[in-house]
Write a protein that holds these residues in place. Structure first.
Motif, mmCIF file in Angstrom:
data_model
loop_
_atom_site.group_PDB
_atom_site.id
_atom_site.type_symbol
_atom_site.label_atom_id
_atom_site.label_comp_id
_atom_site.label_asym_id
_atom_site.label_seq_id
_atom_site.Cartn_x
_atom_site.Cartn_y
_atom_site.Cartn_z
ATOM 1 N N ILE A 1 11.077 5.440 -1.075
ATOM 2 C CA ILE A 1 10.633 4.108 -1.924
ATOM 3 C C ILE A 1 11.814 3.196 -1.946
ATOM 4 O O ILE A 1 11.261 1.835 -2.172
ATOM 5 C CB ILE A 1 10.263 4.776 -3.368
ATOM 6 C CG1 ILE A 1 9.116 5.595 -3.315
ATOM 7 C CG2 ILE A 1 10.294 3.751 -4.371
ATOM 8 C CD1 ILE A 1 8.509 6.533 -4.530
ATOM 9 N N ASP A 2 13.068 3.730 -2.166
ATOM 10 C CA ASP A 2 14.279 2.714 -2.055
ATOM 11 C C ASP A 2 13.988 1.538 -0.703
ATOM 12 O O ASP A 2 14.046 0.344 -0.988
ATOM 13 C CB ASP A 2 15.461 3.259 -1.940
ATOM 14 C CG ASP A 2 15.931 3.799 -3.359
ATOM 15 O OD1 ASP A 2 15.249 3.175 -4.311
ATOM 16 O OD2 ASP A 2 16.828 4.672 -3.583
ATOM 17 N N ASN A 3 13.697 2.494 0.415
ATOM 18 C CA ASN A 3 13.550 1.300 1.652
ATOM 19 C C ASN A 3 12.445 0.535 1.362
ATOM 20 O O ASN A 3 12.550 -0.844 1.524
ATOM 21 C CB ASN A 3 13.304 2.313 2.630
ATOM 22 C CG ASN A 3 14.588 3.136 3.330
ATOM 23 O OD1 ASN A 3 15.726 2.519 3.057
ATOM 24 N ND2 ASN A 3 14.372 4.084 4.016
ATOM 25 N N LEU A 4 11.113 0.766 0.896
ATOM 26 C CA LEU A 4 10.087 -0.197 0.461
ATOM 27 C C LEU A 4 10.677 -1.230 -0.515
ATOM 28 O O LEU A 4 10.151 -2.366 -0.346
ATOM 29 C CB LEU A 4 8.839 0.718 0.067
ATOM 30 C CG LEU A 4 8.416 1.478 1.096
ATOM 31 C CD1 LEU A 4 7.336 2.567 0.487
ATOM 32 C CD2 LEU A 4 7.762 0.864 2.358
ATOM 33 N N HIS A 5 11.436 -0.854 -1.394
ATOM 34 C CA HIS A 5 11.782 -1.960 -2.333
ATOM 35 C C HIS A 5 12.809 -2.818 -1.785
ATOM 36 O O HIS A 5 12.735 -4.233 -2.017
ATOM 37 C CB HIS A 5 12.753 -1.216 -3.499
ATOM 38 C CG HIS A 5 11.565 -0.670 -4.656
ATOM 39 N ND1 HIS A 5 11.142 -1.714 -5.764
ATOM 40 C CD2 HIS A 5 11.248 0.381 -5.123
ATOM 41 C CE1 HIS A 5 10.524 -1.146 -6.405
ATOM 42 N NE2 HIS A 5 10.492 0.209 -6.066
ATOM 43 N N ALA A 6 13.455 -2.283 -0.847
ATOM 44 C CA ALA A 6 14.384 -3.424 0.027
ATOM 45 C C ALA A 6 13.679 -4.096 0.668
ATOM 46 O O ALA A 6 13.956 -5.447 0.790
ATOM 47 C CB ALA A 6 15.096 -2.704 0.735
ATOM 48 N N ALA A 7 12.533 -3.928 1.304
ATOM 49 C CA ALA A 7 11.686 -4.697 2.050
ATOM 50 C C ALA A 7 11.156 -5.637 1.221
ATOM 51 O O ALA A 7 10.943 -6.957 1.533
ATOM 52 C CB ALA A 7 10.748 -3.816 2.781
ATOM 53 N N GLY A 8 10.576 -5.035 0.024
ATOM 54 C CA GLY A 8 9.894 -6.050 -0.992
ATOM 55 C C GLY A 8 10.657 -7.053 -1.674
ATOM 56 O O GLY A 8 10.240 -8.180 -1.534
ATOM 57 N N SER A 9 12.287 -6.810 -1.619
ATOM 58 C CA SER A 9 13.014 -7.889 -2.154
ATOM 59 C C SER A 9 13.271 -8.767 -1.183
ATOM 60 O O SER A 9 13.441 -9.907 -1.463
ATOM 61 C CB SER A 9 14.529 -6.947 -2.344
ATOM 62 O OG SER A 9 14.200 -6.287 -3.510
ATOM 63 N N LEU B 1 0.687 -1.144 -0.045
ATOM 64 C CA LEU B 1 0.170 -0.067 -0.065
ATOM 65 C C LEU B 1 0.801 1.278 0.007
ATOM 66 O O LEU B 1 0.555 2.387 -0.740
ATOM 67 C CB LEU B 1 -0.910 0.104 1.364
ATOM 68 C CG LEU B 1 -1.878 1.125 1.512
ATOM 69 C CD1 LEU B 1 -2.752 1.314 0.056
ATOM 70 C CD2 LEU B 1 -2.681 1.300 2.691
ATOM 71 N N MET B 2 1.984 1.127 0.920
ATOM 72 C CA MET B 2 2.811 2.520 0.748
ATOM 73 C C MET B 2 3.426 2.821 -0.485
ATOM 74 O O MET B 2 3.674 3.959 -1.010
ATOM 75 C CB MET B 2 3.880 2.268 2.047
ATOM 76 C CG MET B 2 3.239 2.343 3.172
ATOM 77 S SD MET B 2 4.407 1.945 4.609
ATOM 78 C CE MET B 2 5.431 3.454 4.409
ATOM 79 N N ARG B 3 4.019 1.611 -1.245
ATOM 80 C CA ARG B 3 4.698 1.701 -2.408
ATOM 81 C C ARG B 3 3.497 2.303 -3.457
ATOM 82 O O ARG B 3 3.738 3.060 -4.401
ATOM 83 C CB ARG B 3 5.281 0.300 -2.800
ATOM 84 C CG ARG B 3 6.379 0.173 -2.257
ATOM 85 C CD ARG B 3 6.995 -1.176 -3.033
ATOM 86 N NE ARG B 3 7.040 -1.171 -4.488
ATOM 87 C CZ ARG B 3 7.412 -2.035 -5.548
ATOM 88 N NH1 ARG B 3 7.369 -3.138 -5.110
ATOM 89 N NH2 ARG B 3 7.259 -1.722 -6.698
ATOM 90 N N SER B 4 2.520 1.837 -3.288
ATOM 91 C CA SER B 4 1.448 2.203 -4.068
ATOM 92 C C SER B 4 1.172 3.661 -4.058
ATOM 93 O O SER B 4 1.106 4.380 -5.236
ATOM 94 C CB SER B 4 0.030 1.629 -4.016
ATOM 95 O OG SER B 4 -1.019 2.014 -4.627
ATOM 96 N N VAL B 5 1.052 4.026 -2.906
ATOM 97 C CA VAL B 5 0.517 5.686 -2.821
ATOM 98 C C VAL B 5 1.947 6.250 -3.219
ATOM 99 O O VAL B 5 1.985 7.489 -3.923
ATOM 100 C CB VAL B 5 0.429 5.980 -1.342
ATOM 101 C CG1 VAL B 5 0.300 7.431 -1.102
ATOM 102 C CG2 VAL B 5 -0.894 5.383 -1.120
ATOM 103 N N LEU B 6 3.159 6.277 -2.771
ATOM 104 C CA LEU B 6 4.257 6.815 -2.951
ATOM 105 C C LEU B 6 4.749 6.724 -4.615
ATOM 106 O O LEU B 6 5.186 7.888 -4.958
ATOM 107 C CB LEU B 6 5.423 6.523 -1.977
ATOM 108 C CG LEU B 6 5.101 6.733 -0.474
ATOM 109 C CD1 LEU B 6 6.229 6.211 0.437
ATOM 110 C CD2 LEU B 6 4.717 8.005 -0.155
#
Length: 222
Positions: free
Chosen positions: A149-157, A84-89
């Protein structure tokens, strides 16, 4: 600003530990032992504690009273929160970046999307997928937004690598093509909607840890 030696060491420790956590070399719930890590990196406890704080800020570690610091576990609710955070940001970033996306940048993103579809392993796919998103979002010129967004991508990875133990299946990502098609046609609203939907895709696979434990792992697929 002068960077101290301890800060430099803390950067290195946090990067190495983050990589181990993201790739699953350090399992969810495993303890991060300060003494062992200080010995491994040949340093005092001070930069190790700072590295732990950085991992906590990224959501990769948690500090528990009387139990020390552990690798953060993750549940479906946590994966949904990141989605959800990635979607919004990312929707915001794309909307701000769109006026600056030249045909050259869109062609580069197209080539990266093709690399995604041709990926033969999870690491190769993840690297190409992150590059695709970065190419489209970076022109927004909002450093704080991009850092989050980079932090969220790290979590997603991390979620993604956890599911990779169940095997990797090559995929063709039609969402990438749809986003690019909308952008080439100047349909920014449709591109944003496609991106927001894309990053909220969640998959589930069984996972078997090296310790013998089994469980279900959820991952973002966009």
């Amino acid at each position: 600003m002068t960077v101290s030696a301890e800060d430099t060491i803390a950067n290195r420790i946090s990067r190495v530990l983050a990589e181990r956590i993201i790739t699953g070399a350090l399992e969810p719930g495993s303890k991060l032992r300060q003494d062992h890590i200080a010995e491994e990196f040949g340093t005092s406890h001070v930069p190790v504690r700072e590295a732990f704080r950085r991992l906590e800020a990224q959501g990769l570690a948690v500090s528990e009273a009387r139990r020390g610091v552990r690798v953060a576990s993750f549940s479906l609710a946590e994966v949904q929160e990141v989605a959800l955070m990635r979607s919004v940001l990312e929707g915001l970033a794309l909307r701000m970046a769109a006026p600056h996306l030249t045909p050259f940048l869109l062609d580069r993103a197209e080539a990266v999307a093709q690399a995604c579809d041709a990926a033969t392993g999870i690491e190769e796919w993840d690297e190409a997928n992150r590059a695709f998103h970065k190419l489209l979002l970076s022109p927004c010129n909002m450093p704080r937004l991009l850092a989050e967004i980079d932090n969220l991508h790290a979590a997603g990875s991390r979620f993604l690598f956890a599911t990779s133990r169940a095997g990797w299946t090559p995929r063709v990502d039609t969402d990438h093509r749809a986003i690019l098609d909308h952008l080439r046609q100047g349909k920014v609203d449709q591109a944003v909607i496609a991106l927001e939907r894309h990053v909220k895709r969640i998959g589930e696979k069984p996972v078997h840890y090296a310790s013998g434990k089994t469980g279900a792992a959820f991952a973002l697929e966009g």
